[in-house]
Scaffold this motif. Structure first.
Motif, PDB file in Angstrom:
ATOM      1  N   LEU A  21       0.814  -1.215   0.000  1.00 42.82           N
ATOM      2  CA  LEU A  21       0.000   0.000   0.000  1.00 42.82           C
ATOM      3  C   LEU A  21       0.847   1.265   0.000  1.00 42.82           C
ATOM      4  O   LEU A  21       0.302   2.366   0.033  1.00 42.82           O
ATOM      5  CB  LEU A  21      -0.923   0.012   1.229  1.00 42.82           C
ATOM      6  N   GLY A  58       1.818   5.563   2.898  1.00 40.42           N
ATOM      7  CA  GLY A  58       0.700   6.189   3.600  1.00 40.42           C
ATOM      8  C   GLY A  58      -0.217   6.977   2.684  1.00 40.42           C
ATOM      9  O   GLY A  58      -1.427   6.830   2.737  1.00 40.42           O
ATOM     10  N   SER A  59       0.357   7.808   1.817  1.00 41.68           N
ATOM     11  CA  SER A  59      -0.462   8.620   0.921  1.00 41.68           C
ATOM     12  C   SER A  59      -1.143   7.755  -0.130  1.00 41.68           C
ATOM     13  O   SER A  59      -0.524   6.872  -0.727  1.00 41.68           O
ATOM     14  CB  SER A  59       0.426   9.648   0.219  1.00 41.68           C
ATOM     15  N   GLU A  60      -2.434   8.037  -0.383  1.00 45.18           N
ATOM     16  CA  GLU A  60      -3.144   7.308  -1.433  1.00 45.18           C
ATOM     17  C   GLU A  60      -2.543   7.589  -2.811  1.00 45.18           C
ATOM     18  O   GLU A  60      -2.682   6.778  -3.724  1.00 45.18           O
ATOM     19  CB  GLU A  60      -4.628   7.676  -1.423  1.00 45.18           C
ATOM     20  N   THR A  96      -4.677  -0.968  -6.592  1.00 44.55           N
ATOM     21  CA  THR A  96      -6.067  -0.492  -6.535  1.00 44.55           C
ATOM     22  C   THR A  96      -6.998  -1.443  -7.272  1.00 44.55           C
ATOM     23  O   THR A  96      -8.096  -1.773  -6.791  1.00 44.55           O
ATOM     24  CB  THR A  96      -6.155   0.932  -7.138  1.00 44.55           C
ATOM     25  N   TYR A 130      -3.315  -1.465   8.451  1.00 41.20           N
ATOM     26  CA  TYR A 130      -3.234  -1.525   6.982  1.00 41.20           C
ATOM     27  C   TYR A 130      -4.589  -1.882   6.387  1.00 41.20           C
ATOM     28  O   TYR A 130      -5.011  -1.294   5.389  1.00 41.20           O
ATOM     29  CB  TYR A 130      -2.142  -2.504   6.532  1.00 41.20           C
ATOM     30  N   ARG A 138      -6.982   0.885   5.895  1.00 38.34           N
ATOM     31  CA  ARG A 138      -6.839   1.773   4.728  1.00 38.34           C
ATOM     32  C   ARG A 138      -7.704   1.323   3.549  1.00 38.34           C
ATOM     33  O   ARG A 138      -7.756   2.008   2.526  1.00 38.34           O
ATOM     34  CB  ARG A 138      -5.362   1.848   4.306  1.00 38.34           C
ATOM     35  N   SER A 161       2.038  -2.422   4.448  1.00 40.05           N
ATOM     36  CA  SER A 161       2.417  -1.060   4.100  1.00 40.05           C
ATOM     37  C   SER A 161       3.714  -1.146   3.296  1.00 40.05           C
ATOM     38  O   SER A 161       4.380  -2.184   3.257  1.00 40.05           O
ATOM     39  CB  SER A 161       2.597  -0.202   5.343  1.00 40.05           C
ATOM     40  N   THR A 194       2.388  11.314   5.195  1.00 41.65           N
ATOM     41  CA  THR A 194       1.142  11.460   5.957  1.00 41.65           C
ATOM     42  C   THR A 194       1.106  12.848   6.588  1.00 41.65           C
ATOM     43  O   THR A 194       2.084  13.605   6.529  1.00 41.65           O
ATOM     44  CB  THR A 194       1.022  10.412   7.085  1.00 41.65           C
TER      45      THR A 194
END
Lengths: 255, 255
Positions: free
Chosen positions: A15, A18-20, A28, A43, A46, A85, A205
């Motif tokens: 993932l 942290g930031s999408e 995705t 995790y 999220r 993560s 983040t």
């Protein structure tokens, strides 16, 4: 992803830090097709709930149970995503899944299994600080849960002798308040005292905080469980930029 | 990204190993806002032309000219993206930009500059093969364009002594047909002959090809410029899976 004989598959997905905006489209897409998402509680948190998707958040330190659970679900026809993560292949769930596979039924090796890479913490931290990993480097996990401290100490000393930039994963935890200070002590014996050390906390983040100090001043309590520590090589340089943390980079060439 | 006093900014972006599914949304967004895209010809070729965007493809080995050009354009108000494959911070353009910054006008350090990480080749290759970098590891660039071979040889020997898994970037080129064989010779002196070696060519593209051989059988001509080589540590294991290349992984624990 194509299904196996059962139609099931297993994706071990990263993932990112942290930031999408750092989640790859591949990850995705896998999450959008999943019937089950498995991983450590923060995790899995999220991943947005939706009809048809079962979330399986589990506590830390149950990696092998989690991995076997994921393999069983995929063998039974589930479309399963194990989330980590960062990158799942760097001190994360991918190795645990292959360990569970080896310990399990032989046909688990023939399941449709893919590892979906992500932006690992050291590369996210490096990017936010500049380019401290721009030349040869190594990554060492400071946790002694799964290996003896003597091996960690030996690797740190050899990494310093090789003049690698050194990325330290899991530098400190409540159960191990002293390992990072011990690591700095080893590096201070081998390296110049002005070697820059980056403490990069919660990068990408809202809690992101960067700090660069010389090795002589580096202390374990400058890090916590969300901090990535990068120790420069002998050629790593800093570029001041006013009140912000300096840029930190390692030139491409070495003498 | 926010503009500086001039409104200009510079993003040093990683396009990942090849598949569009591995380009982060952050990089896609930066490219959508750019006025100028600068980089090595095959990487710039991955960016679609559009009105308002000037593409600046340049030949290899002009990294410093390219970096200074990018900084000048950003200082003049351009929204500039320097593209690398993989991650820009790993043996790529980010370090070159900071080198050019240090050699240039002092106010270049105050420009709005961000490094946007990408999926670097070793993590993409590792993911396709399993999890060979699941424990401590190092990354060494085998090119001796910018450092002496003696330093590379020394790092290889120390990396073997530290029992790292070893990712070899730029293992071979037309100008350096022999460096990879020389590296294998060093590793064969220090490591067990059955140590698995991964040759991962053009991962995530239509030309992808994976091959795993024991160190005793590893040869330089199994790699070319598009190949990532990963040498396992003493604990790295293989899991056969029929006709496909075996899974390769390094357990999280070490004795």
């Amino acid at each position: 992803m194509s299904g196996g004989a059962s139609g099931g598959w297993l994706a071990i997905a990263g993932l990112g830090p942290g930031s999408e905006a750092l989640v790859t489209p591949e990850v995705t897409a896998a999450l959008a097709q999943a019937t089950d998402v498995i991983g450590y509680i923060p995790y899995v948190a999220r991943v947005a709930p939706r009809p048809g998707l079962t979330l399986h958040p589990t506590d830390n330190r149950v990696e092998m149970d989690r991995a076997a659970h994921a393999l069983r679900l995929a063998a039974a026809g589930g479309r399963v995503v194990v989330v980590s993560s960062g990158d799942p292949g760097v001190f994360a769930m991918a190795a645990a899944v292959f360990e569970a596979m080896e310990a399990g039924p032989a046909d688990w090796a023939m399941l449709d299994i893919r590892v979906l890479p992500g932006i690992t913490a050291m590369l996210a931290a490096s990017a936010r600080a500049g380019a401290p990993l721009g030349h040869d480097f190594c990554a060492i996990n400071l946790s002694d849960n799964l290996k003896p401290w003597t091996l960690i100490a030996r690797r740190l000393a050899l990494a310093a002798e090789a003049d690698f930039a050194i990325a330290l994963y899991n530098p400190r935890s409540r159960a191990r308040p002293d390992t990072l200070d011990a690591a700095f002590a080893i590096l201070r014996e081998a390296c110049a005292q002005d070697r820059p050390v980056l403490f990069a906390r919660a990068v990408t983040t809202m809690q992101e905080h960067l700090r660069v100090v010389p090795l002589a001043q580096a202390r374990g309590d400058m890090a916590d469980m969300r901090t990535m520590v990068i120790v420069g090589s002998s050629t790593t340089r800093t570029i001041p930029r006013g009140d912000a943390a300096p840029f930190l980079y390692t030139p491409r060439s070495a003498p």
